[in-house]
Design an enzyme around this catalytic site. Structure first.
Site, PDB file in Angstrom:
ATOM      1  N   PHE A 117     -16.771 -11.937 -12.410  1.00 49.64           N
ATOM      2  CA  PHE A 117     -17.342 -10.910 -13.293  1.00 49.64           C
ATOM      3  C   PHE A 117     -18.589 -10.345 -12.634  1.00 49.64           C
ATOM      4  O   PHE A 117     -19.222 -11.017 -11.817  1.00 49.64           O
ATOM      5  CB  PHE A 117     -17.684 -11.510 -14.670  1.00 49.64           C
ATOM      6  CG  PHE A 117     -16.864 -10.919 -15.794  1.00 49.64           C
ATOM      7  CD1 PHE A 117     -15.502 -11.158 -15.862  1.00 49.64           C
ATOM      8  CD2 PHE A 117     -17.452 -10.117 -16.765  1.00 49.64           C
ATOM      9  CE1 PHE A 117     -14.737 -10.604 -16.886  1.00 49.64           C
ATOM     10  CE2 PHE A 117     -16.694  -9.558 -17.794  1.00 49.64           C
ATOM     11  CZ  PHE A 117     -15.341  -9.804 -17.855  1.00 49.64           C
ATOM     12  N   GLN A 231     -26.750  -1.168 -22.928  1.00 49.91           N
ATOM     13  CA  GLN A 231     -25.841  -1.298 -21.787  1.00 49.91           C
ATOM     14  C   GLN A 231     -24.712  -0.269 -21.847  1.00 49.91           C
ATOM     15  O   GLN A 231     -24.010  -0.165 -22.846  1.00 49.91           O
ATOM     16  CB  GLN A 231     -25.219  -2.689 -21.785  1.00 49.91           C
ATOM     17  CG  GLN A 231     -24.202  -2.876 -20.678  1.00 49.91           C
ATOM     18  CD  GLN A 231     -23.917  -4.346 -20.428  1.00 49.91           C
ATOM     19  OE1 GLN A 231     -23.108  -4.946 -21.108  1.00 49.91           O
ATOM     20  NE2 GLN A 231     -24.622  -4.932 -19.486  1.00 49.91           N
ATOM     21  N   HIS A 233     -21.166   0.464 -20.276  1.00 53.45           N
ATOM     22  CA  HIS A 233     -20.089  -0.186 -19.528  1.00 53.45           C
ATOM     23  C   HIS A 233     -19.470   0.883 -18.634  1.00 53.45           C
ATOM     24  O   HIS A 233     -19.214   1.989 -19.088  1.00 53.45           O
ATOM     25  CB  HIS A 233     -19.048  -0.738 -20.507  1.00 53.45           C
ATOM     26  CG  HIS A 233     -18.114  -1.717 -19.884  1.00 53.45           C
ATOM     27  ND1 HIS A 233     -17.209  -1.365 -18.911  1.00 53.45           N
ATOM     28  CD2 HIS A 233     -17.953  -3.045 -20.072  1.00 53.45           C
ATOM     29  CE1 HIS A 233     -16.543  -2.445 -18.530  1.00 53.45           C
ATOM     30  NE2 HIS A 233     -16.961  -3.477 -19.225  1.00 53.45           N
ATOM     31  N   LEU A 243     -12.364   0.320 -24.269  1.00 50.52           N
ATOM     32  CA  LEU A 243     -12.820  -0.395 -23.080  1.00 50.52           C
ATOM     33  C   LEU A 243     -11.668  -0.806 -22.173  1.00 50.52           C
ATOM     34  O   LEU A 243     -10.667  -1.349 -22.628  1.00 50.52           O
ATOM     35  CB  LEU A 243     -13.561  -1.660 -23.535  1.00 50.52           C
ATOM     36  CG  LEU A 243     -14.107  -2.520 -22.416  1.00 50.52           C
ATOM     37  CD1 LEU A 243     -15.321  -1.865 -21.790  1.00 50.52           C
ATOM     38  CD2 LEU A 243     -14.470  -3.901 -22.921  1.00 50.52           C
ATOM     39  N   GLU A 246     -13.923  -5.356 -17.774  1.00 47.76           N
ATOM     40  CA  GLU A 246     -14.434  -5.634 -16.434  1.00 47.76           C
ATOM     41  C   GLU A 246     -13.498  -6.590 -15.677  1.00 47.76           C
ATOM     42  O   GLU A 246     -13.497  -6.627 -14.442  1.00 47.76           O
ATOM     43  CB  GLU A 246     -15.823  -6.253 -16.573  1.00 47.76           C
ATOM     44  CG  GLU A 246     -16.546  -6.427 -15.278  1.00 47.76           C
ATOM     45  CD  GLU A 246     -18.042  -6.635 -15.511  1.00 47.76           C
ATOM     46  OE1 GLU A 246     -18.649  -5.830 -16.247  1.00 47.76           O
ATOM     47  OE2 GLU A 246     -18.585  -7.596 -14.967  1.00 47.76           O
ATOM     48  N   ARG A 277     -23.508  -4.077 -14.492  1.00 50.62           N
ATOM     49  CA  ARG A 277     -23.040  -2.872 -15.192  1.00 50.62           C
ATOM     50  C   ARG A 277     -24.018  -1.707 -15.124  1.00 50.62           C
ATOM     51  O   ARG A 277     -23.603  -0.555 -15.027  1.00 50.62           O
ATOM     52  CB  ARG A 277     -22.773  -3.215 -16.656  1.00 50.62           C
ATOM     53  CG  ARG A 277     -21.579  -4.105 -16.783  1.00 50.62           C
ATOM     54  CD  ARG A 277     -21.309  -4.514 -18.187  1.00 50.62           C
ATOM     55  NE  ARG A 277     -20.133  -5.359 -18.203  1.00 50.62           N
ATOM     56  CZ  ARG A 277     -19.689  -5.989 -19.270  1.00 50.62           C
ATOM     57  NH1 ARG A 277     -20.312  -5.877 -20.429  1.00 50.62           N
ATOM     58  NH2 ARG A 277     -18.607  -6.716 -19.199  1.00 50.62           N
ATOM     59  N   HIS A 345     -22.117   0.412 -24.769  1.00 50.95           N
ATOM     60  CA  HIS A 345     -21.300  -0.775 -25.005  1.00 50.95           C
ATOM     61  C   HIS A 345     -22.026  -1.895 -25.735  1.00 50.95           C
ATOM     62  O   HIS A 345     -21.448  -2.560 -26.590  1.00 50.95           O
ATOM     63  CB  HIS A 345     -20.827  -1.277 -23.627  1.00 50.95           C
ATOM     64  CG  HIS A 345     -19.964  -2.491 -23.668  1.00 50.95           C
ATOM     65  ND1 HIS A 345     -18.783  -2.533 -24.383  1.00 50.95           N
ATOM     66  CD2 HIS A 345     -20.082  -3.708 -23.084  1.00 50.95           C
ATOM     67  CE1 HIS A 345     -18.213  -3.718 -24.215  1.00 50.95           C
ATOM     68  NE2 HIS A 345     -18.992  -4.458 -23.450  1.00 50.95           N
ATOM     69  N   ARG A 380     -27.531  -7.213 -19.644  1.00 49.29           N
ATOM     70  CA  ARG A 380     -26.708  -8.412 -19.843  1.00 49.29           C
ATOM     71  C   ARG A 380     -25.621  -8.477 -18.784  1.00 49.29           C
ATOM     72  O   ARG A 380     -25.030  -7.454 -18.434  1.00 49.29           O
ATOM     73  CB  ARG A 380     -26.050  -8.347 -21.217  1.00 49.29           C
ATOM     74  CG  ARG A 380     -24.947  -9.349 -21.405  1.00 49.29           C
ATOM     75  CD  ARG A 380     -24.257  -9.190 -22.749  1.00 49.29           C
ATOM     76  NE  ARG A 380     -23.372  -8.062 -22.787  1.00 49.29           N
ATOM     77  CZ  ARG A 380     -22.023  -8.148 -22.800  1.00 49.29           C
ATOM     78  NH1 ARG A 380     -21.439  -9.311 -22.751  1.00 49.29           N
ATOM     79  NH2 ARG A 380     -21.283  -7.059 -22.868  1.00 49.29           N
TER      80      ARG A 380
END
Ligand SMILES: Cc1cc2nc3c(=O)[nH]c(=O)nc-3n(C[C@H](O)[C@H](O)[C@H](O)COP(=O)(O)OP(=O)(O)OC[C@H]3O[C@@H](n4cnc5c(N)ncnc54)[C@H](O)[C@@H]3O)c2cc1C
Length: 569
Positions: A117, A231, A233, A243, A246, A277, A345, A380
């Protein structure tokens, strides 16, 4: 309807709320626990989490590495004591979840599978295909059913927190199915209401994510922390904002510009598609400015290419991505690249809590995306949030339980008085108003202001312009006209209450963003491009101020072992 006094009352039936409920119920067999949710718990946004949940599980990994990745990802704004507790407890939580029935993917040798990730230096994201949130929430939900002492209020909507003598004594909530406003008495309340992505027009967030709990806490004097950090995305479907997890890049997917180039080589050469991100989203904007993106009916986009992974891997690891793209854009990712663009996001900020989930208001606790325990700082890392709701949901549940055991039941007279006042407020504002303003118009203007002033790149001028619109938006909101005067499932009233919450959160957010004259993590100021530790290595705390802009104070960041350094990948 008569409702009992709950020792611990949780607002929110998502991952954080259910984990808190189980922890509180386990703390003592004499505790009465209530869980209120505006939707049936399994419809909470946690259900839509796809990619996975991070924890140290393998020999090539260790707690310090997970902590360092998280702190670097946060651009050094995370409180390091919080992160250290988080990485240690995340592993226990995912094993606990396994025992409660969460079907983690496994390798042929029987170990839980891990995937890569963004911003994580080793593979440490556990997953259940690309429906991790569904399985995680289901495991929590079925476990919560074991406890007779947990009472659920499904499809109840909390309108206010009740405070007497500076101490929380319950909430008021609308029973959506039967109609009517009720006071629900409680010794302790935990806010687990999730994020507020809906203050932006283009978001991955479910329609229910309107920042209710953040605003509820803010209205009783609790500060909101680090709200300016939002954030984006990098990979949402244009138009709907749905979405594309990821995990698609974690499994090896590429991002390509309109020249067919993997453009991240120019921005994040060591991490490429698996950069954090904030940086991957900004790279899109640079490509857009250079004219290297595609144009479509829903704006510009780039390609997420999974074709080289092959049908077998896509079906095994990313079945939901295939299902979503086929249904929503008519594209099969086995044969064609997917159009994607950055989309709002996740809120790094929220209700200010300490490491145990306690807020400055006596009897009030918070956990999950609604809270800011300061583990995500300015950005994050993907897959840390599902672990966060487990670790800090459990912590808040235990802390609130300990507190409640020492408290007397709240006074009935005070509760009745406070509930009558709330009833009056709702009647006057929503049912007796003679105003002619339409909700959709105010929401559209709010969205426009937020997108223009507080998007991926921000400037003093843009933020000031957005801030300046709030007095007029509020004034119009006070002249709202509702057509529906019914009691049962009055969705118009709910949407109006949610819009009121959104205005609070949005105004606090842009005010903090205007004052933070630096670029850090997701907060990118084109007029202050560098991170400025001497001035801004600190958390913002926004307090509600009657009739004016929110008041902003600051709080130092806790540094334990990792000194701030330049954040390079
Ligand atoms: C599409 C998507 C995919 C994601 N994927 C991942 C991932 O793979 N990994 C990861 O770590 N994170 C992921 N995230 C982030 C993560 O899922 C969320 O941050 C997390 O699930 C939030 O959980 P929560 O319990 O705090 O809130 P939620 O699950 O949003 O629950 C909020 C609860 O509060 C209730 N509520 C709200 N307002 C009221 C009110 N006024 N009255 C009564 N009840 C109320 C709601 O009914 C709901 O039950 C993803 C997020 C999205 C949107």
């Amino acid at each position: 309807m008569d409702v009992p006094v709950h020792d611990v009352l949780i607002v929110g039936g998502g991952g954080a709320g259910l984990r808190a409920a189980i922890a509180a119920a386990e703390a003592h067999d004499r505790l009465s626990v209530g869980v209120i949710s505006k939707v049936y718990p399994m419809r909470s946004h946690t259900v839509s989490a796809e990619g996975g949940t991070a924890a140290v599980m393998r020999e090539d990994d260790n707690f310090d590495s997970h902590a360092y990745d998280t702190i670097k990802g946060s651009d050094f704004l995370a409180d390091q004591d919080v992160v250290e507790a988080f990485v240690r407890e995340a592993r226990d939580e995912v094993i606990q979840l396994e025992h409660w029935g969460c079907p983690w993917n496994r390798d042929p040798d029987g170990r839980m599978s891990v995937r890569a990730f963004g911003g994580m230096s080793v593979k440490r994201t556990l997953f259940a295909a690309d429906k991790t949130g569904f399985h995680l929430l289901h495991a929590l939900f079925q476990t919560s059913l074991k406890y007779q002492r947990i009472t659920r209020y499904d499809e109840w909507f909390v309108t206010s927190l009740l405070v007497e003598d500076g101490k929380i004594c319950g909430v008021t909530a609308l029973n959506l199915r039967a109609g009517g406003l009720h006071a629900i008495p409680a010794k302790a309340v935990i806010i687990c209401t999730g994020g507020a992505g809906r203050i932006f027009p283009f978001t991955t967030n479910a329609a229910i994510k309107t920042g209710d709990g953040m605003s509820l806490a803010y209205r009783v004097g609790c500060p909101l922390k680090d709200l300016e950090f939002v954030q984006y995305h990098p990979t949402g479907l244009p138009g709907t904002g749905i979405l594309m997890t990821e995990a698609s890049r974690g499994e090896g997917g590429y991002l390509l510009n309109n020249k067919g180039d993997r453009y991240l080589k120019d921005y994040l050469p060591t991490r490429m598609e698996l950069g954090p991100r904030d940086m991957v989203s900004r790279a899109f904007v640079h490509e857009e400015r250079a004219g290297r993106v595609f144009s479509g009916p829903y704006g510009t986009y780039v390609h997420l290419d999974l074709r080289h992974l092959g049908e077998k891997v896509i079906d095994e690891k990313l079945p939901f991505v295939r299902e979503l793209t086929k249904n929503y854009v008519g594209i099969d990712p086995v044969y064609a690249p997917i159009p994607v663009r950055p989309v709002a996001h996740y809120m790094m900020g929220g209700v200010h809590t300490d490491i145990e989930g306690k807020t400055p208001v006596q009897g009030l606790y918070a956990a999950g995306e609604a809270a800011c325990v300061s583990m995500n700082g300015a950005n994050r890392l993907g897959s840390n949030s599902l672990s966060e709701i487990l670790v800090f949901g459990a912590r808040a549940g235990r802390t609130a339980a300990r507190y409640a055991l020492e408290q007397e039941a709240p006074s009935n007279a005070a509760l009745e008085r406070l509930a009558r006042e709330e009833e009056k407020r709702l009647q006057a504002q929503y049912f007796q108003s003679t105003g002619q303003e339409r909700m959709a118009d105010i929401r559209r203007d709010l969205h426009k202001a937020m997108e223009e002033g507080a998007g991926i790149f921000r400037t003093e001028e843009g933020l000031e312009k957005t801030c300046a619109q709030f007095p007029a938006l509020r004034e119009r909101y006070n002249r709202l006209r509702l057509e529906d005067r019914s009691q049962v499932f009055n969705t118009e009233l709910i949407a109006a209450l949610e819009l009121g919450f959104m205005l609070d959160v949005a105004e606090a957010l842009v005010t903090c963003a205007l004052l933070r004259q630096e670029s850090r993590g997701s907060h990118a100021r084109s007029d202050f491009e560098a991170r400025d530790d001497p001035r801004f290595l600190k958390h913002s705390l926004a307090y509600r101020a009657e009739g004016g802009r929110p008041r902003v104070e600051y709080l130092p960041v806790t540094i334990t072992r990792w000194q701030p350094e330049e954040r390079k990948y």
